[in-house]
Design a protein around this motif. Sequence first.
Motif, PDB file in Angstrom:
ATOM      1  N   ASP A   1     -37.596 127.705   3.119  1.00 32.73           N
ATOM      2  CA  ASP A   1     -38.537 126.633   3.451  1.00 32.73           C
ATOM      3  C   ASP A   1     -39.821 127.137   4.095  1.00 32.73           C
ATOM      4  O   ASP A   1     -40.789 126.395   4.222  1.00 32.73           O
ATOM      5  CB  ASP A   1     -37.882 125.618   4.400  1.00 32.73           C
ATOM      6  CG  ASP A   1     -36.636 124.978   3.804  1.00 32.73           C
ATOM      7  OD1 ASP A   1     -36.444 125.108   2.575  1.00 32.73           O
ATOM      8  OD2 ASP A   1     -35.857 124.361   4.549  1.00 32.73           O
TER       9      ASP A   1
ATOM     10  N   ASN B   1     -44.677 121.050  12.948  1.00 29.48           N
ATOM     11  CA  ASN B   1     -44.312 119.953  13.849  1.00 29.48           C
ATOM     12  C   ASN B   1     -43.844 118.707  13.120  1.00 29.48           C
ATOM     13  O   ASN B   1     -42.954 117.995  13.580  1.00 29.48           O
ATOM     14  CB  ASN B   1     -45.515 119.585  14.734  1.00 29.48           C
ATOM     15  CG  ASN B   1     -45.605 120.463  15.965  1.00 29.48           C
ATOM     16  OD1 ASN B   1     -44.614 120.672  16.651  1.00 29.48           O
ATOM     17  ND2 ASN B   1     -46.793 120.989  16.239  1.00 29.48           N
ATOM     18  N   ASP B   2     -44.482 118.428  11.986  1.00 30.11           N
ATOM     19  CA  ASP B   2     -44.225 117.147  11.317  1.00 30.11           C
ATOM     20  C   ASP B   2     -43.050 117.199  10.345  1.00 30.11           C
ATOM     21  O   ASP B   2     -42.826 116.247   9.586  1.00 30.11           O
ATOM     22  CB  ASP B   2     -45.481 116.670  10.594  1.00 30.11           C
ATOM     23  CG  ASP B   2     -45.956 117.679   9.539  1.00 30.11           C
ATOM     24  OD1 ASP B   2     -45.361 118.783   9.466  1.00 30.11           O
ATOM     25  OD2 ASP B   2     -46.908 117.363   8.809  1.00 30.11           O
ATOM     26  N   ASP B   3     -42.280 118.293  10.344  1.00 28.73           N
ATOM     27  CA  ASP B   3     -41.142 118.379   9.433  1.00 28.73           C
ATOM     28  C   ASP B   3     -40.072 117.374   9.870  1.00 28.73           C
ATOM     29  O   ASP B   3     -39.613 117.381  11.029  1.00 28.73           O
ATOM     30  CB  ASP B   3     -40.564 119.804   9.428  1.00 28.73           C
ATOM     31  CG  ASP B   3     -39.602 120.024   8.261  1.00 28.73           C
ATOM     32  OD1 ASP B   3     -38.583 119.314   8.202  1.00 28.73           O
ATOM     33  OD2 ASP B   3     -39.891 120.892   7.421  1.00 28.73           O
ATOM     34  N   ALA B   4     -39.670 116.520   8.958  1.00 28.87           N
ATOM     35  CA  ALA B   4     -38.722 115.455   9.293  1.00 28.87           C
ATOM     36  C   ALA B   4     -37.350 115.990   9.682  1.00 28.87           C
ATOM     37  O   ALA B   4     -36.564 115.302  10.329  1.00 28.87           O
ATOM     38  CB  ALA B   4     -38.584 114.493   8.113  1.00 28.87           C
ATOM     39  N   ASN B   5     -37.052 117.224   9.283  1.00 32.68           N
ATOM     40  CA  ASN B   5     -35.732 117.796   9.581  1.00 32.68           C
ATOM     41  C   ASN B   5     -35.696 118.567  10.897  1.00 32.68           C
ATOM     42  O   ASN B   5     -34.681 119.167  11.227  1.00 32.68           O
ATOM     43  CB  ASN B   5     -35.298 118.721   8.452  1.00 32.68           C
ATOM     44  CG  ASN B   5     -35.066 117.971   7.157  1.00 32.68           C
ATOM     45  OD1 ASN B   5     -34.763 116.783   7.170  1.00 32.68           O
ATOM     46  ND2 ASN B   5     -35.229 118.656   6.043  1.00 32.68           N
TER      47      ASN B   5
ATOM     48  N   ALA C   1     -35.948 118.615  15.040  1.00 32.24           N
ATOM     49  CA  ALA C   1     -35.812 117.772  16.228  1.00 32.24           C
ATOM     50  C   ALA C   1     -35.787 118.667  17.460  1.00 32.24           C
ATOM     51  O   ALA C   1     -34.997 119.615  17.540  1.00 32.24           O
ATOM     52  CB  ALA C   1     -34.540 116.946  16.164  1.00 32.24           C
TER      53      ALA C   1
ATOM     54  N   THR D   1     -33.399 107.455  18.117  1.00 32.61           N
ATOM     55  CA  THR D   1     -34.556 107.524  17.212  1.00 32.61           C
ATOM     56  C   THR D   1     -35.798 108.047  17.930  1.00 32.61           C
ATOM     57  O   THR D   1     -36.911 107.856  17.470  1.00 32.61           O
ATOM     58  CB  THR D   1     -34.851 106.139  16.620  1.00 32.61           C
ATOM     59  OG1 THR D   1     -35.066 105.201  17.699  1.00 32.61           O
ATOM     60  CG2 THR D   1     -33.690 105.657  15.771  1.00 32.61           C
TER      61      THR D   1
ATOM     62  N   LYS E   1     -38.795 110.292  19.191  1.00 32.57           N
ATOM     63  CA  LYS E   1     -39.619 111.240  18.468  1.00 32.57           C
ATOM     64  C   LYS E   1     -39.410 112.641  19.021  1.00 32.57           C
ATOM     65  O   LYS E   1     -39.249 112.846  20.217  1.00 32.57           O
ATOM     66  CB  LYS E   1     -41.095 110.850  18.587  1.00 32.57           C
ATOM     67  CG  LYS E   1     -42.009 111.712  17.743  1.00 32.57           C
ATOM     68  CD  LYS E   1     -43.452 111.226  17.848  1.00 32.57           C
ATOM     69  CE  LYS E   1     -44.353 112.125  17.005  1.00 32.57           C
ATOM     70  NZ  LYS E   1     -45.757 111.701  17.070  1.00 32.57           N
ATOM     71  N   SER E   2     -39.404 113.607  18.133  1.00 31.83           N
ATOM     72  CA  SER E   2     -39.213 114.995  18.519  1.00 31.83           C
ATOM     73  C   SER E   2     -40.396 115.493  19.336  1.00 31.83           C
ATOM     74  O   SER E   2     -41.545 115.092  19.132  1.00 31.83           O
ATOM     75  CB  SER E   2     -39.063 115.853  17.266  1.00 31.83           C
ATOM     76  OG  SER E   2     -39.048 117.225  17.603  1.00 31.83           O
TER      77      SER E   2
ATOM     78  N   TYR F   1     -32.562 122.126  13.440  1.00 36.40           N
ATOM     79  CA  TYR F   1     -33.273 122.046  12.161  1.00 36.40           C
ATOM     80  C   TYR F   1     -32.250 122.088  11.034  1.00 36.40           C
ATOM     81  O   TYR F   1     -31.331 122.915  11.029  1.00 36.40           O
ATOM     82  CB  TYR F   1     -34.263 123.199  12.001  1.00 36.40           C
ATOM     83  CG  TYR F   1     -34.917 123.213  10.636  1.00 36.40           C
ATOM     84  CD1 TYR F   1     -35.866 122.245  10.307  1.00 36.40           C
ATOM     85  CD2 TYR F   1     -34.554 124.149   9.669  1.00 36.40           C
ATOM     86  CE1 TYR F   1     -36.451 122.226   9.036  1.00 36.40           C
ATOM     87  CE2 TYR F   1     -35.137 124.139   8.413  1.00 36.40           C
ATOM     88  CZ  TYR F   1     -36.086 123.159   8.099  1.00 36.40           C
ATOM     89  OH  TYR F   1     -36.650 123.118   6.852  1.00 36.40           O
TER      90      TYR F   1
ATOM     91  N   LYS G   1     -33.574 122.372   3.645  1.00 38.90           N
ATOM     92  CA  LYS G   1     -33.624 121.475   2.488  1.00 38.90           C
ATOM     93  C   LYS G   1     -32.682 121.908   1.361  1.00 38.90           C
ATOM     94  O   LYS G   1     -32.688 121.330   0.278  1.00 38.90           O
ATOM     95  CB  LYS G   1     -35.064 121.389   1.977  1.00 38.90           C
ATOM     96  CG  LYS G   1     -36.021 120.828   3.034  1.00 38.90           C
ATOM     97  CD  LYS G   1     -37.464 121.001   2.642  1.00 38.90           C
ATOM     98  CE  LYS G   1     -38.397 120.425   3.711  1.00 38.90           C
ATOM     99  NZ  LYS G   1     -38.240 121.063   5.045  1.00 38.90           N
TER     100      LYS G   1
END
Length: 852
Positions: A538, A543-547, A549, A657, A659-660, A699, A702
């Motif tokens: 990957d 920062n904005d990777d949805a996977n 936290a 829920t 935000k990270s 993390y 994918k």
Amino acid sequence: GDALIAQRGGSILLVDYKTGEARDAGKIVVDPHGSIEFGLLGFAVDPNFDKNHNIYATYNAAKEDGSSVERLSRFKWVDGKLDNKSEEIFWEYHIDQNCCHTGGDLQFGNNGELFVSTGDNSNPFTEEGYGPLDMREDAAKSDALRGAGNTQDFRGKVLRILPKESGGYDIPKGNLFADAKDGRPEIYVMGTRNAYKITYDKPTSTLFYGDIGPDAGEDSPLKGSRGYDEINRVTKAGNFGWPLFVGNNFAYKDYDYATGKSEKFFNPLAPVNNSPRNTGLKQLPPAQPPLLWYPYGPSDQFPELGKGGRMALVADVYHADDYPASEHRLPAYFNNKLFIVDFMRNWVKAVSFDDANRVIKIEPFAPQIEYTSPIDARFAPDGTFYVLEYGKAWFKGNPEASLSRIEYAGPNNRPPVAKISFDKTQGAAPFKAIADAKSSFDLDGDKLTYSWSVKSGNGKVTVLGVNEQQEILINEPGEHIVKLDVKDPAGSTASAEAKVLVGNEPATIDVKLDGNQSFYWPNTSSIKYSVAVSDKEDGVIANDDANLAIAFEPKKDANAPAAQGHQQADVATVAKGIMEANGCKACHSFDVKVVGPAFKDVAARYKNDKNGLNYLVNKIKKGGSGAWGELNMPSFATLSDEDRTALATFVLSLANTKKSLPLQGSLNVTPNALDQKAFDSAGEPGDLSSQAFELVTSYTDKGSAGIAPIGVKKVVTLVPARFFLYPVFDFGLADKSIEKARHHKRDTVKLPASTTAVSVPLGHYDLTSISALKIGAWSTLKDTNWQYELHSGSATGPLLAKGENIASADDAYARTELKLQAQTGMQDLYLVIHTAAKSESELHLLDVSFHK
């Protein structure tokens, strides 16, 4: 020697004795819309099968009016299959379309008599795991007296008949009711809850059955006894008590569900069926005691049975003379022993009796064998032991469901046990790992030889080597099976297999804090941090990777600072381990309703409830139903409060829920942080309840090359620079002379007086910028000279610092300073303590502090 397996949906499997292969052998149409336990329940093969080709089956069937019945039928076996057209129905009786308890085992006894077990067909869930004795007009399904306690009802019984070749059946002498006006003549045993498995010992004319008990984990002052499972021995017809009694005739109370009041306990010598639905005798036969009984917790009478979930089953009584002499026939030691099984506890045990038929021993049978929910077990005609394993999850197809055959290895040589461990089990191609056989062993202590191979997804097998440690090289992506074969000098072999996944490398997580990586000090308001996550497939994670936290939160246990830098046993890991050990995944999944609700649905329901955590902890402890339907969750009263809290905390976390955090920033450590007064105190500290904090980065990649996504996690724990030793001290690693103690109303780590050094492991901490340690302790006698040494790596590792304390008074508390030379990085720290001269004094360690 072939085996027949009844599958709940009606299908019949035949397993070939010689090849072990299973094939379809017909199907019986079963009730498709009743209880989740409805279906094809069990088989019996006629003792004269060679002549008459008769097979008996009990199952649930649907009637045209939509009602349900339980049926006993006889079929012919034609051309290797069950012939449905030949069905002869012996009986069918109405059962409520209820959640639970169908029983359904069949066993032939002596002289052609057939035993058939039935369940009580009652819903125990409104009773919270106590006796289902609800007399309210709309609560028929929660009144087991209508069935198990009813002398004119087939439910909750073991029935006994003599099938006739010409059709129908006769009633053998000695059943419970000689007069049909008193009770159904087929009844041999009444008062069972769910006699799921029965067996008959022909030489002693004895019936054994396991009765699966209710779920209550504690006695109730209103309702009576907690739940017990039973193993029953029946030498003559009788009433075995349910639903008025459980366990060793422990009584329930006559509880009124309309008023919430209870009257006196029922009397096992003179039980009374006072149900308005009773169609039989009101005065019942006396209740008979069981052979064995055990609750969720440890049994005072039978501690060998363990603790935890329970589901009592019986297998067989072993008689060597019943089987042809062979190397696999069990030795005479097992003669006349009853073999019992527990589905939830995953064991098989052998029960021994004395000449008066009293239990004298209960011992594990082949305890090295790991079962996956054994649901039935029998000795085959050749004397080998067959075990049917259900698998991990309930009411779904399980890949680990299997029929196992266990053979005695013979008196002269026991086979080895093969075990595999890896340094890694997944990674990118080309994949390189070290496989290790060092955990393999031989029960006779023989030296083993090894052989390794790997099987690829295309079926290709590659032979690797013969070393105890074997390098594994795999170039092709996919799922591969590594196999280890071990052999002892006598030629006995064993094998083990393990899966490796090639094509997806786990991500790496690197976490750095500004300054010391373990501690924070008074007046610390924030600490700068940076996190770097990279994945071979990957790339560098943004920062904005949805996977991704990242979270920084107070650690749940304020007085348990953890060693930073190791992979921590976070609450999710702990909870998942508890779930595996206690069968939680049999009823729950994370996202989808199985038997019980999905964990995420539970989290969503209680995420804003201030009492949600306490409610779930209590629910896990007591069990019950109603919140998600009528199906019951059993009590897990044997789990510790910590384990139940870990489970509930993890489930609630699934609704998180938040935000990270970003990959770089500052961590706020002010809530409940260590204050200057507590840190500097030279005397006994008043309060060190300051908070530890965790920076948790996780993390999930994918996926790649057909390999599923891999999740990784790194936890960095920041602890206050002064803390009490007792809550974090590992007594399991300590010298046996070190004890837990109470001193001055404090929990302490007590050391004996000795000129011999005692090693005290402190933990794994970063010593960057640390100039000294201070150890707070009481010495019980004046003038005792206590010597302290701080070592790295082990008690005999490099010496980092020294110090001494001469007690100024009896029972004096003092803080001893150990000055350090400049150090960096994480180290395992060991404190070595002894007295300079012989003394009767004791040392009570209280706290430790780290100073910059």
